[in-house]
Write an enzyme that holds these catalytic residues in place. Structure first.
Site, PDB file in Angstrom:
ATOM      1  N   GLY A   1      38.864  29.264  48.477  1.00 53.78           N
ATOM      2  CA  GLY A   1      39.597  28.921  47.215  1.00 53.78           C
ATOM      3  C   GLY A   1      40.104  28.103  47.460  1.00 53.78           C
ATOM      4  O   GLY A   1      40.885  27.881  48.469  1.00 53.78           O
TER       5      GLY A   1
ATOM      6  N   ASP B   1      35.549  33.894  41.310  1.00 51.58           N
ATOM      7  CA  ASP B   1      36.449  33.805  40.780  1.00 51.58           C
ATOM      8  C   ASP B   1      36.309  32.701  39.794  1.00 51.58           C
ATOM      9  O   ASP B   1      36.469  32.870  38.537  1.00 51.58           O
ATOM     10  CB  ASP B   1      38.385  33.988  40.807  1.00 51.58           C
ATOM     11  CG  ASP B   1      38.359  35.479  41.611  1.00 51.58           C
ATOM     12  OD1 ASP B   1      38.244  36.570  41.533  1.00 51.58           O
ATOM     13  OD2 ASP B   1      39.802  35.469  42.088  1.00 51.58           O
TER      14      ASP B   1
HETATM   15  O1  F6P Z   1      39.354  36.397  44.839  1.00 48.87           O
HETATM   16  C1  F6P Z   1      38.570  37.461  45.218  1.00 48.87           C
HETATM   17  C2  F6P Z   1      38.755  38.780  44.627  1.00 48.87           C
HETATM   18  O2  F6P Z   1      37.619  39.405  44.443  1.00 48.87           O
HETATM   19  C3  F6P Z   1      39.566  39.500  43.049  1.00 48.87           C
HETATM   20  O3  F6P Z   1      38.432  38.762  43.063  1.00 48.87           O
HETATM   21  C4  F6P Z   1      40.528  40.483  43.678  1.00 48.87           C
HETATM   22  O4  F6P Z   1      41.247  40.386  42.672  1.00 48.87           O
HETATM   23  C5  F6P Z   1      39.971  40.010  44.684  1.00 48.87           C
HETATM   24  O5  F6P Z   1      39.660  39.212  45.356  1.00 48.87           O
HETATM   25  C6  F6P Z   1      40.326  41.764  45.652  1.00 48.87           C
HETATM   26  O6  F6P Z   1      40.730  40.757  46.700  1.00 48.87           O
HETATM   27  P1  F6P Z   1      40.729  41.866  47.699  1.00 48.87           P
HETATM   28  O7  F6P Z   1      39.064  41.991  48.190  1.00 48.87           O
HETATM   29  O8  F6P Z   1      41.424  41.865  49.126  1.00 48.87           O
HETATM   30  O9  F6P Z   1      40.312  43.482  47.479  1.00 48.87           O
END
Ligand code: F6P
Length: 368
Positions: free
Chosen positions: A117, A143
């Protein structure tokens, strides 16, 4: 003609569907098109920081089984820690650029393809610059908030998941005459909520980019009920703030704040404004899994092939992107400036309003 012999490929940041399809496309193009050796770096930048660097050679037959069809990343990834400012076990911070450069040198990489990203690309591009190795970025994130590209790998599959969730929630909502709130991911952007909400027939969609009031949401629900509808579907993005403008974040097991909590906040607030029975579903990491959709596999394939082609031309510090039904490439400097939020003039916002979907209140005009 390129004099390159060996390239590396790594996945960085949160996983999503379609990463293996990118790695496959990179490998096929690099071997079949240019005869290069392809090394898959394990666990994102972490694999290059270790000595010896953790990697595996990728061959055509690496992909003979079902990797194209599987989500996640078989190379592993990491979304924790910034190697430019890395917290050591004793609490101090170190710049691990030298370790990264040593890893690149040990593997003899002539170029590195980074699937990530905007945040990952910002960090890894600096590491690559310091290590003197050319980098090409491939955008991925459910996202869909990377600049300069209409789509990032993983988004289409996530939208399928949100749509399917609403397809499953609607019959229950209708049977029990309920309001179903579905909280979806997206960090501070509403691309998932808006796209999934429209596709899944939501009545109300709340995104971080547009203001709302609880009273306005309740009014729309009560209006639907008055018109004879027995139920309503509400989609709320995890990055939406409370009416007071605060993040409704939850804590992870280590007590660190995470996105989330808006679904329950909204349900609690709405309860005093509407007689409807309300239930909340948090879609969470389900949005990152599942077999990649055909659209994501196509995007991943086009991105992987193009990334190798521009590496062969030594056109580094660029990211592949999707624009106007085709793959292009753009300077990384235009991409790594942060997250692309929803444009209030986005055509889909107009579509949603045209369908009668409540998106919150349009800002009241200032009185002269
Ligand atoms: O950026 C991708 C994402 O899935 C977001 O939509 C979400 O807030 C975050 O990553 C969740 O991150 P983690 O897997 O660290 O809980």
């Amino acid at each position: 003609m390129s004099d390159m012999k060996t390239i590396g490929v790594l996945t960085s940041g949160g996983d999503c569907a379609g990463l293996n399809a990118v790695i496959r496309a990179v490998t096929y193009r690099a071997i079949r098109g240019y005869g290069w050796k392809v090394l898959g770096i394990l666990d994102g930048t972490a694999g290059l920081l270790d000595s010896p660097p953790r990697h595996r050679e990728l061959r055509i037959d690496t992909f003979d089984a079902s990797l194209l069809r599987e989500s996640g990343t078989f190379l592993g990834t990491t979304s924790k820690g910034n190697p430019l400012h890395y917290q050591m076990p004793d609490g101090s911070f170190r710049d691990l650029s030298p370790e990264f450069a040593r890893g690149v040198g040990a593997l003899g990489l002539d170029a590195l393809i980074v699937v990530g990203g905007d945040g990952s690309m910002r960090i890894v591009s600096q590491l690559c610059e310091r290590a003197g190795v050319g980098m090409v970025g491939v955008p991925k994130t459910i996202d869909n908030d990377v600049y300069c590209t209409e789509y990032s790998v993983g988004f289409a599959t996530a939208i399928n998941v949100v749509t399917e969730a609403l397809d499953r929630l609607q019959p229950t909502a209708a049977s029990h005459h309920r309001v179903m709130i579905l909280e979806v991911m997206g960090r501070d952007t509403g691309h998932i909520a808006l796209n999934g909400g429209i596709a899944g027939g939501a009545d109300i969609i709340l995104v971080p980019e547009l203001p709302y009031t609880v009273a306005g949401v309740a009014r729309r629900i009560n209006q639907l009920l008055a018109e004879g509808r027995t139920h309503a579907l509400v989609v709320v993005a995890e990055g939406v703030k409370t009416e007071a403008g605060e993040a409704a974040s939850v804590k992870d097991a280590q007590g660190r704040p995470r996105y989330g909590g808006m679904g329950h906040y909204l349900a609690e607030k709405l309860a005093t404004h509407t007689p409807a029975e309300i239930r909340v579903t948090i879609l969470g990491h389900l949005q990152r899994g599942g077999s990649p959709s055909p659209r994501d596999r196509l995007l991943a394939s086009a991105f992987g092939v193009h990334a190798v082609d521009i590496a062969a031309q030594r056109r580094f510090s660029r990211m592949v992107a999707w624009r106007d039904r085709g793959v292009v490439d753009v300077p990384l400097s235009e991409v790594t400036i942060g997250a692309r939020t929803l444009d209030p003039n986005d055509a889909l916002i107009h579509t949603a309003r045209g369908l009668g979907i409540h998106l919150g209140e349009q800002r009241a005009r200032k009185r002269e």
